[in-house]
Write a protein that holds these residues in place. Structure first.
Motif, short mmCIF file in Angstrom:
data_model
loop_
_atom_site.label_atom_id
_atom_site.label_comp_id
_atom_site.label_asym_id
_atom_site.label_seq_id
_atom_site.Cartn_x
_atom_site.Cartn_y
_atom_site.Cartn_z
N GLN A 36 0.84 -1.19 0.00
CA GLN A 36 0.00 0.00 0.00
C GLN A 36 0.87 1.24 0.00
OE1 GLN A 36 -3.63 -0.04 0.00
NE2 GLN A 36 -2.97 -2.05 -0.73
N LEU A 37 0.49 2.24 -0.79
CA LEU A 37 1.27 3.46 -0.94
C LEU A 37 0.37 4.67 -0.75
CD1 LEU A 37 4.04 4.70 -1.71
CD2 LEU A 37 3.27 4.62 -4.10
N ALA A 38 0.78 5.55 0.15
CA ALA A 38 -0.01 6.74 0.45
C ALA A 38 0.91 7.94 0.64
CB ALA A 38 -0.84 6.54 1.72
N TYR A 39 0.32 9.11 0.60
CA TYR A 39 1.01 10.38 0.86
C TYR A 39 0.24 11.09 1.97
CZ TYR A 39 2.33 15.28 0.16
OH TYR A 39 2.76 16.57 0.34
N MET A 40 0.99 11.67 2.90
CA MET A 40 0.36 12.44 3.97
C MET A 40 1.02 13.81 4.08
SD MET A 40 -0.21 10.06 7.30
CE MET A 40 0.74 8.58 7.02
N LYS A 41 0.19 14.81 4.22
CA LYS A 41 0.67 16.14 4.60
C LYS A 41 -0.24 16.62 5.71
CE LYS A 41 1.86 20.75 3.14
NZ LYS A 41 1.91 21.72 2.06
N ARG A 42 0.34 16.81 6.86
CA ARG A 42 -0.43 17.21 8.04
C ARG A 42 0.15 18.49 8.61
NH1 ARG A 42 -4.83 14.11 7.37
NH2 ARG A 42 -4.47 11.91 7.72
N PRO A 43 -0.70 19.34 9.16
CA PRO A 43 -0.22 20.60 9.73
C PRO A 43 0.51 20.37 11.06
CG PRO A 43 -2.57 20.37 10.10
CD PRO A 43 -2.15 19.21 9.24
N GLN A 44 1.26 21.37 11.46
CA GLN A 44 1.93 21.33 12.76
C GLN A 44 0.89 21.07 13.85
OE1 GLN A 44 4.31 24.77 13.60
NE2 GLN A 44 4.79 24.09 15.67
N ASN A 45 1.25 20.26 14.82
CA ASN A 45 0.42 19.89 15.97
C ASN A 45 -0.68 18.88 15.63
OD1 ASN A 45 1.92 21.54 17.73
ND2 ASN A 45 0.70 23.31 17.11
N TYR A 46 -0.76 18.43 14.38
CA TYR A 46 -1.68 17.35 14.05
C TYR A 46 -1.21 16.10 14.78
CZ TYR A 46 -4.48 14.08 11.33
OH TYR A 46 -5.37 13.11 10.95
N VAL A 47 -2.12 15.32 15.31
CA VAL A 47 -1.75 14.15 16.10
C VAL A 47 -2.33 12.90 15.45
CG1 VAL A 47 -2.03 12.98 18.33
CG2 VAL A 47 -1.63 15.46 18.25
N ILE A 48 -1.50 11.91 15.27
CA ILE A 48 -1.96 10.56 14.92
C ILE A 48 -1.88 9.78 16.22
CG2 ILE A 48 -1.46 8.47 13.60
CD1 ILE A 48 -0.24 10.30 11.44
N PRO A 49 -3.01 9.33 16.74
CA PRO A 49 -2.99 8.66 18.05
C PRO A 49 -2.12 7.40 18.02
CG PRO A 49 -5.24 9.18 17.38
CD PRO A 49 -4.37 9.45 16.20
#
Length: 147
Positions: A36-49
């Motif tokens: 599986q291949l994905a791209y992520m762009k998350r802002p500062q302080n975004y949390v992945i639990p």
């Protein structure tokens, strides 16, 4: 930019060019791909639990590889399952490619560093069939560039 290399309606490869950018998360592979291949762009302080992954029995019958070009320039040659040359493309530093089906070969056009990720365990020589590259008489392949 995302490029899909398609031959006979089969997705051979997905290329994520280094300049691709999008907010959020996007998976580029179908759910049935063994890689599986994905791209992520998350802002500062975004949390992945925090999380753990469940043990799920999966059957992998075909090796699919992901290559990240850390530095340099690499030509990728694509072949069909009958070892016939289809087309080539150039990858540069920062590009990512998923090799899903068909054959492939590489030539380093510059000194290159590549990070490879694929399923294991490694099956040694049972994992692949090496062949001499055929003359590169081009068979037209649909190269679906999107985004």
């Amino acid at each position: 930019m995302i490029e899909n290399i398609i031959y006979n309606n089969q997705l051979l490869s997905i290329i994520i060019r280094r300049n691709f950018e999008k907010q959020g998360i996007e998976f580029f592979t179908p759910d049935d791909f063994s890689q599986q291949l994905a791209y992520m762009k998350r802002p500062q302080n975004y949390v992945i639990p925090p999380h753990v992954h469940n043990l799920v029995l999966r059957e992998v019958q075909l090796t699919q590889e992901v290559l990240y070009i850390k530095s340099g320039k690499v030509r990728v040659d694509f072949y069909n399952d009958d070892k016939n040359y289809l087309e080539s493309t150039i990858l540069e530093a920062g590009d990512v490619i998923l090799l899903a089906y068909g054959g492939h070969g590489f030539e380093m056009l510059e000194e290159s560093e590549i990070i490879e990720v694929k399923q294991g365990p490694y099956a040694g020589e049972m994992d692949k069939i090496r062949f001499e590259p055929a003359s590169q008489s081009v068979i037209k392949v649909k190269n679906d560039s999107s985004q």
